[in-house]
Write a protein that holds these residues in place. Structure first.
Motif, PDB file in Angstrom:
ATOM      1  N   VAL A 188       0.913  -1.224  -0.118  1.00  0.00           N
ATOM      2  CA  VAL A 188       0.129   0.151   0.027  1.00  0.00           C
ATOM      3  C   VAL A 188       0.977   1.070  -0.127  1.00  0.00           C
ATOM      4  O   VAL A 188       1.604   1.259   0.895  1.00  0.00           O
ATOM      5  N   ASP A 189       0.785   2.214  -1.034  1.00  0.00           N
ATOM      6  CA  ASP A 189       1.472   3.426  -0.981  1.00  0.00           C
ATOM      7  C   ASP A 189       0.676   4.516  -0.451  1.00  0.00           C
ATOM      8  O   ASP A 189      -0.506   4.766  -0.604  1.00  0.00           O
ATOM      9  N   VAL A 190       1.405   4.945   0.685  1.00  0.00           N
ATOM     10  CA  VAL A 190       0.640   5.642   1.849  1.00  0.00           C
ATOM     11  C   VAL A 190       0.300   7.034   1.269  1.00  0.00           C
ATOM     12  O   VAL A 190      -0.654   7.979   1.562  1.00  0.00           O
ATOM     13  N   GLY A 191       0.967   7.558   0.139  1.00  0.00           N
ATOM     14  CA  GLY A 191       0.797   8.780  -0.582  1.00  0.00           C
ATOM     15  C   GLY A 191      -0.569   8.645  -1.291  1.00  0.00           C
ATOM     16  O   GLY A 191      -1.467   9.621  -1.187  1.00  0.00           O
ATOM     17  N   GLU A 192      -0.687   7.449  -1.828  1.00  0.00           N
ATOM     18  CA  GLU A 192      -1.932   7.139  -2.822  1.00  0.00           C
ATOM     19  C   GLU A 192      -3.194   7.087  -1.748  1.00  0.00           C
ATOM     20  O   GLU A 192      -4.235   7.574  -1.749  1.00  0.00           O
ATOM     21  N   LEU A 193      -2.925   6.348  -0.689  1.00  0.00           N
ATOM     22  CA  LEU A 193      -3.768   6.178   0.543  1.00  0.00           C
ATOM     23  C   LEU A 193      -4.213   7.695   1.128  1.00  0.00           C
ATOM     24  O   LEU A 193      -5.584   7.986   1.238  1.00  0.00           O
ATOM     25  N   ALA A 194      -3.281   8.588   1.242  1.00  0.00           N
ATOM     26  CA  ALA A 194      -3.685   9.627   1.849  1.00  0.00           C
ATOM     27  C   ALA A 194      -4.536  10.498   1.161  1.00  0.00           C
ATOM     28  O   ALA A 194      -5.281  11.180   1.542  1.00  0.00           O
ATOM     29  N   ALA A 195      -4.166  10.643  -0.347  1.00  0.00           N
ATOM     30  CA  ALA A 195      -4.985  11.212  -1.221  1.00  0.00           C
ATOM     31  C   ALA A 195      -6.443  10.830  -1.295  1.00  0.00           C
ATOM     32  O   ALA A 195      -7.201  11.680  -1.286  1.00  0.00           O
TER      33      ALA A 195
END
Length: 204
Positions: free
Chosen positions: A129-136
């Protein structure tokens, strides 16, 4: 192979005050027991998030290979490809990374997996899971996709995370056989920040 009751290594104080143990895995005798300990703790505390930091360095004359840092609530383990891991994953590590119940969270983690595949390395993570994508997606802030770990930690967690120094970056292209304390601390802090981001954004 005997079990372990705790991770063994240096203790570091994280920016939020948490004290974390970080163990550098130097041979296979500690790898499986440490991963088993982490997995048992995850089950006990229903905490299925692991922060994952991947750093690339040059091992002697080989191409760049990964150094993995896996971080959970009980601490971090640092695992370098090369040395006792070269050309194939130990079964215990492969089983852990392929565990469908664990969310491995980190910045640009999918790019690191794809890079390993391009370089014929056996790094496969079932639930990356990419946290940048998740946060977005979770926070409805599309620009978060372009932020690095330090900025994400500061904005989302109010977690003051400094970027790695140029000296730290240079280290990972030398292939030294050991890590110094400041290097372990930097890697530990990054992986812990990823873990905390994952916990918050995934709702654990």
């Amino acid at each position: 192979m005997g079990s372990v009751t705790q991770l063994v290594g240096a203790e570091f104080v994280m920016p939020d005050g948490t004290v974390l143990v970080s163990e550098e895995i130097l041979d296979t005798t500690r790898l499986a027991p440490c991963l088993d300990l982490i997995w048992e703790d995850m089950i006990e505390h229903e905490d299925m998030v692991a922060g994952l930091d991947v750093t690339w360095y040059q091992y002697y004359s080989s191409d760049y290979i990964p150094l993995l840092v896996i971080c959970t609530r009980i601490g971090c383990v640092l695992i370098r490809f090369g040395g006792f891991i070269f050309g194939h994953l130990p079964q215990s590590l492969q089983r852990f990374l392929n565990n469908k119940n664990i969310s491995f969270v980190g910045v640009h983690i999918k790019e690191d997996v794809n890079r390993s595949i391009r370089n014929n390395l056996p790094l496969e993570i079932r639930n990356a899971v990419d946290v940048g994508e998740l946060a977005a997606d979770v926070l409805h802030q599309p620009h978060f996709r372009g932020l690095g770990l330090g900025r994400l930690a500061t904005v989302v967690l109010e977690f003051p995370l400094r970027s790695r120094s140029s000296r730290m970056a240079q280290f990972y292209y030398t292939g030294f056989p050991w890590l110094e304390m400041n290097e372990i601390e930097s890697l530990t802090t990054d992986a812990y920040a990823a873990y905390k981001l994952g916990k918050k954004l995934l709702g654990f």
